[in-house]
Motif scaffolding. Sequence first.
Motif, short mmCIF file in Angstrom:
data_model
loop_
_atom_site.label_atom_id
_atom_site.label_comp_id
_atom_site.label_asym_id
_atom_site.label_seq_id
_atom_site.Cartn_x
_atom_site.Cartn_y
_atom_site.Cartn_z
N GLU A 168 42.57 22.85 -5.85
CA GLU A 168 42.95 22.85 -4.43
C GLU A 168 44.42 23.21 -4.24
O GLU A 168 44.76 24.07 -3.40
N TRP A 202 39.70 18.59 -9.30
CA TRP A 202 39.62 18.81 -7.85
C TRP A 202 40.98 19.16 -7.28
O TRP A 202 41.16 20.17 -6.58
N ARG A 203 41.99 18.35 -7.59
CA ARG A 203 43.32 18.56 -7.03
C ARG A 203 44.00 19.79 -7.63
O ARG A 203 44.78 20.47 -6.95
N CYS A 225 37.71 14.21 -12.97
CA CYS A 225 37.16 14.90 -11.81
C CYS A 225 38.21 15.06 -10.70
O CYS A 225 38.33 16.13 -10.09
N PHE A 249 34.18 19.94 -6.88
CA PHE A 249 34.60 18.79 -7.69
C PHE A 249 34.81 17.55 -6.81
O PHE A 249 34.56 16.42 -7.26
N MET A 250 35.27 17.73 -5.57
CA MET A 250 35.42 16.60 -4.66
C MET A 250 34.05 15.97 -4.36
O MET A 250 33.90 14.74 -4.39
N ALA A 260 37.23 23.58 -5.91
CA ALA A 260 37.88 22.30 -5.61
C ALA A 260 36.99 21.42 -4.73
O ALA A 260 36.85 20.22 -4.98
#
Length: 444
Positions: A218, A214-215, A210, A365-366, A362
């Motif tokens: 982003e 996310w990263r 995850c 997902f965060m 992103a």
Amino acid sequence: MKFPASVLASVFLFVAETTAALYLSSTYRSGGDRMWQALTLLFSLLPCALVQLTLLFVHRDLSRDRPLVLLLHLLQLGPLFRCFEVFCIYFQSGHNEEPYVSITKKRQMPKNGFSEEIEKEVGQAEGKLFTHRSAFSRASVIQAFLGSAPQLTLQLYISIIQQEVTVGRSLFMTISLLSIVYGALRCNILAIKIKYDEYEVNVKPLAYVCIFLWRSFEIATRVTVLVLFTSVMKIWVVVIVLINFFSFFLYPWILFWLSGSPFPENIEKALSRVGTTIVLCFLTLLYTGINMFCWSAVQLKIDSPDLISKSQNWYQPLLYYPLRFIENAILLLLWYLFKTDIYMYVCAPLLILQLLVGYCTAILFMLVFYQFFHPCKKLFSTSVSEGFQKWLSCFCWACRRQKSCESVGNRDLKSSREKEETPSSSRISTEPSQLLNADELCSA
């Protein structure tokens, strides 16, 4: 004892990125692009030197008599030697019985409202491996945001300007992106372990997945937005970069100045006041570099012994991500208005939509990570879903109050209009009677 996979990943990315940078710089030299060659070497060798210094600083080798280690670090071979040392310790740990062990106390995650404290024996080998992992984690973050991030931005900009993506450059950009994402992932894990140092933290594989997604979304969208804007407005991007740089660089120092705390002296005993200042400025520079491309997940706190705020502040991502989204949208709008002929065959509205949706992905997902996969989510005072429900209820309450105020205002306005209309009608009705009385008087 855990397998040192994080050390192996850090060394692999370090060697792969350095090798690809040297190869790509040689192709720039053969093609006559001296400026691209110089910038590629700069963004490759500068983080290499910083990584060597970080490993020396964490292991305190500058104060010990180890000339071979210092020579290997000067030759930029320090990470390879450290990796070899890590695996020697790992494979020899099961064969030799350790006479000295230390006992550490950690609290388990609360279950049914109760948290037990457990004791664990840590041998010398495991302690050395822990130091190596910590050193390589910090080195990966430095390499990612002071080397790989500007390197990826530069190579993507060259690809757009030359309208060509070679195999070597595409491979180099892929390695740089993986290095940045891995550095951001290590930054997240470091932040969790520092904030919850007294607890036994176990990060599950789905949490890693995850964070990686996310990263990835982003950082990829942020770098693409910056490169697109730079390709059409080269001077104004300097203003954007300087505003971001000074905002994040000065913010921790302003908080430190407002707190009125004394200058920190407990970072390292061997450092003087000047050395401590240099270390703090370097940490602030790293903190700034992280926030230029993604949210750092930590708040640098200069007056704290750990230099990191351990409180869980939800206002930081709530403030960071909307402002960054607005900034990306403005930069994309300016790129769309001033784009040149090199984007003739690019569907600009679709590209803008994809980048904005990618940034929103992103953020999604965060939120999923903090709601379901955070290893210390049981320690949160409020979860993401509860915070969203509170925000939604406050928003609905504000909307209802506004509607009620508008209805009351409309009612008052209507009543005031009726009061104004009533005297005017009475005046109109009295005018004929007054005229009639005047005619009767004249006839009389």
